[in-house]
Scaffold this motif. Structure first.
Motif, PDB file in Angstrom:
ATOM      1  N   LYS A   1      78.046 -26.340  88.365  1.00  0.00           N
ATOM      2  CA  LYS A   1      79.194 -26.992  89.002  1.00  0.00           C
ATOM      3  C   LYS A   1      79.633 -26.200  90.226  1.00  0.00           C
ATOM      4  O   LYS A   1      80.011 -26.774  91.246  1.00  0.00           O
ATOM      5  N   ALA A   2      79.560 -24.867  90.124  1.00  0.00           N
ATOM      6  CA  ALA A   2      79.951 -24.015  91.253  1.00  0.00           C
ATOM      7  C   ALA A   2      79.056 -24.273  92.455  1.00  0.00           C
ATOM      8  O   ALA A   2      79.537 -24.285  93.594  1.00  0.00           O
ATOM      9  N   ARG A   3      77.755 -24.469  92.231  1.00  0.00           N
ATOM     10  CA  ARG A   3      76.845 -24.769  93.348  1.00  0.00           C
ATOM     11  C   ARG A   3      77.221 -26.098  94.001  1.00  0.00           C
ATOM     12  O   ARG A   3      77.151 -26.245  95.224  1.00  0.00           O
TER      13      ARG A   3
ATOM     14  N   HIS B   1      78.553 -26.603  97.792  1.00  0.00           N
ATOM     15  CA  HIS B   1      77.966 -27.602  98.694  1.00  0.00           C
ATOM     16  C   HIS B   1      79.069 -28.403  99.383  1.00  0.00           C
ATOM     17  O   HIS B   1      79.031 -28.588 100.611  1.00  0.00           O
ATOM     18  N   TRP B   2      80.051 -28.869  98.613  1.00  0.00           N
ATOM     19  CA  TRP B   2      81.122 -29.682  99.205  1.00  0.00           C
ATOM     20  C   TRP B   2      81.994 -28.862 100.150  1.00  0.00           C
ATOM     21  O   TRP B   2      82.482 -29.389 101.153  1.00  0.00           O
ATOM     22  N   ILE B   3      82.177 -27.595  99.862  1.00  0.00           N
ATOM     23  CA  ILE B   3      82.922 -26.736 100.789  1.00  0.00           C
ATOM     24  C   ILE B   3      82.180 -26.658 102.116  1.00  0.00           C
ATOM     25  O   ILE B   3      82.784 -26.749 103.192  1.00  0.00           O
ATOM     26  N   GLU B   4      80.869 -26.528 102.049  1.00  0.00           N
ATOM     27  CA  GLU B   4      80.056 -26.474 103.271  1.00  0.00           C
ATOM     28  C   GLU B   4      80.110 -27.807 104.009  1.00  0.00           C
ATOM     29  O   GLU B   4      80.173 -27.852 105.241  1.00  0.00           O
ATOM     30  N   VAL B   5      80.085 -28.912 103.272  1.00  0.00           N
ATOM     31  CA  VAL B   5      80.197 -30.232 103.908  1.00  0.00           C
ATOM     32  C   VAL B   5      81.556 -30.357 104.600  1.00  0.00           C
ATOM     33  O   VAL B   5      81.643 -30.853 105.730  1.00  0.00           O
ATOM     34  N   ALA B   6      82.611 -29.883 103.955  1.00  0.00           N
ATOM     35  CA  ALA B   6      83.946 -29.926 104.574  1.00  0.00           C
ATOM     36  C   ALA B   6      83.975 -29.096 105.855  1.00  0.00           C
ATOM     37  O   ALA B   6      84.564 -29.504 106.863  1.00  0.00           O
TER      38      ALA B   6
ATOM     39  N   THR C   1      84.277 -22.537  86.560  1.00  0.00           N
ATOM     40  CA  THR C   1      83.535 -23.025  87.731  1.00  0.00           C
ATOM     41  C   THR C   1      83.916 -22.225  88.965  1.00  0.00           C
ATOM     42  O   THR C   1      83.048 -21.708  89.686  1.00  0.00           O
ATOM     43  N   TRP C   2      85.212 -22.102  89.226  1.00  0.00           N
ATOM     44  CA  TRP C   2      85.661 -21.380  90.419  1.00  0.00           C
ATOM     45  C   TRP C   2      85.300 -19.897  90.343  1.00  0.00           C
ATOM     46  O   TRP C   2      85.080 -19.253  91.368  1.00  0.00           O
ATOM     47  N   GLY C   3      85.192 -19.366  89.120  1.00  0.00           N
ATOM     48  CA  GLY C   3      84.765 -17.976  88.953  1.00  0.00           C
ATOM     49  C   GLY C   3      83.317 -17.752  89.376  1.00  0.00           C
ATOM     50  O   GLY C   3      82.925 -16.633  89.712  1.00  0.00           O
TER      51      GLY C   3
END
Length: 152
Positions: free
Chosen positions: A63-65, A69-74, A104-106
């Protein structure tokens, strides 16, 4: 997709006097271009939510990956000046269902988490309204320069 929807927005449909009528009986279809933009933003956020939460068998690291990915898309959306999609992605990642998954965030890398915090601060902190305005004015000034060069 976003730019095509924004080009079709009728400016006066954004006014409160028009937009506030959308819930009145018989006025459900008022401001269809604004509804189209909102639907697109919601589809982006729903996609983020579905990919982050859709498979219950996913481990926190997996889930972290996806979150990274979505952080990079943002980040890329911000670079491309697609602020509506960037904000939709960040909003989805900030929602309770994702934002409170400590395991997940960890597992999210420090760099990605820092980027997420920076982008969230830009798009959601009231004190950064001047930074958002600067981003928008940069877009406007670049458009003007391209128009003068014959690029538009």
């Amino acid at each position: 997709m976003d730019v095509e929807l924004f080009k079709k927005v009728v400016p006066h449909h954004c006014l409160g006097s028009i937009w506030s009528q959308r819930h009145q009986k018989g006025k459900e279809h008022v401001a269809p271009t604004v509804h189209a933009v909102i639907s697109q933003v919601n589809r982006v956020a729903d996609c983020v939510m579905a990919t982050c939460l859709g498979d219950p068998s996913m481990k926190a690291a997996d889930k972290a990956r996806v979150v990274e990915h979505w952080i990079e898309v943002a980040r890329e959306c911000r670079t491309l000046r697609n602020f509506s999609s960037a904000r939709a992605i960040l909003s989805a990642l900030n929602r309770h269902a994702i934002g409170h998954q400590k395991k997940t965030w960890g597992e999210v890398s420090r760099d990605s988490f820092h980027l997420f915090q920076t982008l969230s601060e830009i798009f959601f902190t009231e004190s950064n309204s001047s930074q958002r305005s600067e981003l928008i004015s940069q877009v406007k000034s670049r458009r003007g320069a391209r128009a003068e060069e014959g690029g538009l």
